[in-house]
Design an enzyme around this catalytic site. Structure first.
Site, PDB file in Angstrom:
ATOM      1  N   ASP A   1      -5.928  -1.696   3.982  1.00  0.00           N
ATOM      2  CA  ASP A   1      -4.839  -1.619   2.995  1.00  0.00           C
ATOM      3  C   ASP A   1      -3.752  -0.699   3.549  1.00  0.00           C
ATOM      4  O   ASP A   1      -2.731  -1.150   4.042  1.00  0.00           O
ATOM      5  CB  ASP A   1      -5.374  -1.123   1.649  1.00  0.00           C
ATOM      6  CG  ASP A   1      -4.264  -0.965   0.623  1.00  0.00           C
ATOM      7  OD1 ASP A   1      -3.178  -1.544   0.813  1.00  0.00           O
ATOM      8  OD2 ASP A   1      -4.453  -0.252  -0.375  1.00  0.00           O
TER       9      ASP A   1
ATOM     10  N   LYS B   1      -8.055  -7.749  -6.918  1.00  0.00           N
ATOM     11  CA  LYS B   1      -8.330  -6.451  -7.543  1.00  0.00           C
ATOM     12  C   LYS B   1      -7.500  -6.299  -8.807  1.00  0.00           C
ATOM     13  O   LYS B   1      -6.294  -6.515  -8.783  1.00  0.00           O
ATOM     14  CB  LYS B   1      -8.012  -5.320  -6.562  1.00  0.00           C
ATOM     15  CG  LYS B   1      -8.994  -5.242  -5.394  1.00  0.00           C
ATOM     16  CD  LYS B   1      -8.624  -4.114  -4.445  1.00  0.00           C
ATOM     17  CE  LYS B   1      -8.753  -2.760  -5.114  1.00  0.00           C
ATOM     18  NZ  LYS B   1      -8.267  -1.679  -4.233  1.00  0.00           N
TER      19      LYS B   1
ATOM     20  N   LYS C   1      -0.535  -6.589  -1.105  1.00  0.00           N
ATOM     21  CA  LYS C   1       0.321  -5.936  -2.105  1.00  0.00           C
ATOM     22  C   LYS C   1       1.760  -6.205  -1.680  1.00  0.00           C
ATOM     23  O   LYS C   1       2.291  -5.508  -0.804  1.00  0.00           O
ATOM     24  CB  LYS C   1       0.057  -4.430  -2.136  1.00  0.00           C
ATOM     25  CG  LYS C   1      -1.333  -4.042  -2.617  1.00  0.00           C
ATOM     26  CD  LYS C   1      -1.539  -2.546  -2.482  1.00  0.00           C
ATOM     27  CE  LYS C   1      -2.898  -2.120  -3.012  1.00  0.00           C
ATOM     28  NZ  LYS C   1      -3.177  -0.688  -2.687  1.00  0.00           N
TER      29      LYS C   1
ATOM     30  N   ASP D   1     -13.128   1.038  -2.592  1.00  0.00           N
ATOM     31  CA  ASP D   1     -11.863   1.377  -1.938  1.00  0.00           C
ATOM     32  C   ASP D   1     -11.929   2.873  -1.667  1.00  0.00           C
ATOM     33  O   ASP D   1     -11.813   3.685  -2.588  1.00  0.00           O
ATOM     34  CB  ASP D   1     -10.670   1.047  -2.830  1.00  0.00           C
ATOM     35  CG  ASP D   1      -9.347   1.561  -2.255  1.00  0.00           C
ATOM     36  OD1 ASP D   1      -9.356   2.061  -1.103  1.00  0.00           O
ATOM     37  OD2 ASP D   1      -8.314   1.483  -2.941  1.00  0.00           O
TER      38      ASP D   1
ATOM     39  N   ARG E   1      -0.980  -2.438  -8.433  1.00  0.00           N
ATOM     40  CA  ARG E   1      -0.855  -1.024  -8.062  1.00  0.00           C
ATOM     41  C   ARG E   1      -1.231  -0.179  -9.278  1.00  0.00           C
ATOM     42  O   ARG E   1      -1.175  -0.632 -10.416  1.00  0.00           O
ATOM     43  CB  ARG E   1       0.579  -0.689  -7.631  1.00  0.00           C
ATOM     44  CG  ARG E   1       1.161  -1.528  -6.506  1.00  0.00           C
ATOM     45  CD  ARG E   1       0.332  -1.550  -5.233  1.00  0.00           C
ATOM     46  NE  ARG E   1       0.099  -0.269  -4.600  1.00  0.00           N
ATOM     47  CZ  ARG E   1       0.767   0.210  -3.538  1.00  0.00           C
ATOM     48  NH1 ARG E   1       1.747  -0.496  -3.006  1.00  0.00           N
ATOM     49  NH2 ARG E   1       0.452   1.367  -2.993  1.00  0.00           N
ATOM     50  N   SER E   2      -1.592   1.084  -9.024  1.00  0.00           N
ATOM     51  CA  SER E   2      -2.002   1.937 -10.138  1.00  0.00           C
ATOM     52  C   SER E   2      -0.863   2.115 -11.137  1.00  0.00           C
ATOM     53  O   SER E   2      -1.074   2.169 -12.334  1.00  0.00           O
ATOM     54  CB  SER E   2      -2.474   3.299  -9.623  1.00  0.00           C
ATOM     55  OG  SER E   2      -1.399   4.007  -9.054  1.00  0.00           O
TER      56      SER E   2
ATOM     57  N   GLU F   1     -12.887  -1.192   1.450  1.00  0.00           N
ATOM     58  CA  GLU F   1     -11.460  -1.113   1.781  1.00  0.00           C
ATOM     59  C   GLU F   1     -11.098   0.311   2.218  1.00  0.00           C
ATOM     60  O   GLU F   1     -11.620   1.276   1.661  1.00  0.00           O
ATOM     61  CB  GLU F   1     -10.680  -1.509   0.526  1.00  0.00           C
ATOM     62  CG  GLU F   1      -9.186  -1.310   0.586  1.00  0.00           C
ATOM     63  CD  GLU F   1      -8.552  -1.477  -0.785  1.00  0.00           C
ATOM     64  OE1 GLU F   1      -7.429  -0.974  -0.978  1.00  0.00           O
ATOM     65  OE2 GLU F   1      -9.166  -2.103  -1.678  1.00  0.00           O
TER      66      GLU F   1
END
Length: 424
Positions: A311, A387, A336, A242, A365-366, A285
């Site tokens: 993304d 992911k 997402k 990514d 998400r982070s 990505e």
């Protein structure tokens, strides 16, 4: 089928990075309860739905979400009371109309999304079924191959690694338990490989992988291959990238950062092509900036040994996905749901992709939360891969346990066979 919403309640919680998030609880006439919370990303595309924060510097450095919580209770709640919890589209469309802005700015994309998830969960609870089974419409036959972000790029003291995430994809098995065990073994071995390379233990990065030891992507992929080989998994674990290149794009000069130098879109594509000829890369990505449509069209033509995913380019938005399909700008997208802001819009984007031969890759998400609805999407939609982040930190580990539980509770279920999708 009918079950009316009787209450909408909300509060502020914190995500895995201790940033405030909205959590919503919906209750129905039958006594069903659904909880929903909105995670947030570190790399946030400019086209994503708006994250409403209070911007009050005296609390959580301005990141608190009390206004968003109030909007859920005072504005959205009264409008949803009495609605049928099984009519997800009507619920989501009611909120979109209440907000009235293209990016959900007035009420907050994080507010609307949390309510949308809570309604979705309440509907599954009313049926006494796991949400992923509700999505699948019955038993599942496959669970996705998990992809792990083991080395994190970004800006560090002494170096900047332009690519954001370096992932391992443990696909050479038909069992999800084996896939996860392989990934954990390689992640732990990678600590030894990096220690040998650096002369000291690797730092833990902000997304819980190891901090990038070099500004050269090729060096990092070679170290990852060394760890894979040392574990005896050669040919069974592939890689993915990514790049999150919008973060490293200079609009003024129309160039990208790579190995400490400024390069053009064409040079970045050529370098990516070289990497795909050298390493087994399942997907790349966000190779280019979120507005570099011309570059993406070229990337899809040039990179025939990997899957080009959007993304920040597509942000789970059906309008942008249609554009990407018409231009042949990507081969798939990262799913997402919070990017677009409702369950209905996310599922519409997924269905469009599926109908047009594009791959959907669900992702957390982070700034993740435990019990992320993206896992129900991954399993319920029976996608090829997803992911997961690094195999470290509670909410990421919970995603792995979710996969193993869903697999164990579904007779005849196996790991998705991604080999027909591989291009290397």
């Amino acid at each position: 089928m009918e079950d009316r919403i009787t209450s909408v309640w909300a509060q502020q919680i914190i995500d895995c990075k201790c940033r405030p998030a909205v959590e919503v609880e919906i209750r129905t006439e039958s006594g069903a309860i659904g909880l929903g919370a909105a995670p947030t990303g570190t790399s946030v595309g400019m086209h994503e739905s708006f994250v409403l924060r209070d911007n009050d510097p005296s609390t959580y450095k301005g990141l608190s979400v009390h206004q968003a919580v109030n909007n859920a209770v005072s504005v959205i709640g009264p409008a949803l009371i009495g609605m049928n919890v099984f009519d997800q589209r009507a619920i989501d469309e009611k909120m979109i109309a209440l907000d009235g802005t293209p990016d959900k700015r007035r009420l907050g994309g994080n507010t609307i999304y949390s309510v949308s998830v809570a309604a979705f969960r309440a509907a599954a609870a009313a049926l006494s079924t796991p949400l992923y089974k509700h999505i699948a419409g019955g038993d599942i036959r496959t669970v996705p191959v998990p992809c792990f972000n083991v080395i994190n790029g970004g800006r560090y003291d002494g170096l900047t690694q332009a690519f954001n995430e370096f992932l391992i994809v443990p696909y050479g098995t038909d069992r999800v338990d084996s896939s996860i065990e392989m990934a954990v073994a390689v992640f732990q071995k990678l600590a030894d490989v990096l220690t040998d390379y650096l002369g000291h233990k690797p730092q833990v990065a902000s997304s819980y992988g190891y901090a990038a030891p070099s500004d050269d992507p090729e060096t990092i992929l070679a170290l990852m291959q060394k760890a894979v080989d040392a574990c005896g998994y050669t040919g069974r674990i592939a890689f993915a990238l990514d790049c999150a290149s919008s973060e490293m794009y200079n609009k003024a000069t129309n160039t990208y950062l790579l190995k400490g130098k400024s390069v053009s879109s064409d040079e970045l594509i050529a370098y990516a092509r070289y990497l795909t000829e050298t390493f087994p890369l399942v997907f790349i990505e966000d190779l280019l900036d979120e507005n570099d449509w011309t570059g993406y069209v070229k990337a899809v033509r040039e990179l025939d040994r990997t899957i080009v995913l959007g993304d920040d380019l597509t942000v789970t938005n059906q309008v942008l996905l249609k554009k990407a399909y018409q231009l042949r700008a990507v081969s798939g997208f990262v799913l997402k749901p919070n990017q677009v802001g409702t369950i209905t819009e996310a599922l519409d984007a997924y269905r469009f992709a599926e109908e047009h031969g594009m791959i959907a890759v669900p992702s957390g998400r982070s700034g993740g939360v435990v019990d992320d609805v993206v896992m129900d999407f991954s399993v319920g939609l029976q996608v090829p891969f997803q992911k997961n982040g690094a195999p470290r930190s509670g909410e990421r580990i919970e995603k792995l346990n979710f996969l193993m539980r869903a697999n164990a509770r579904s007779p005849g279920c196996r790991l998705y066979d991604i080999s027909p999708l591989l291009r290397f």
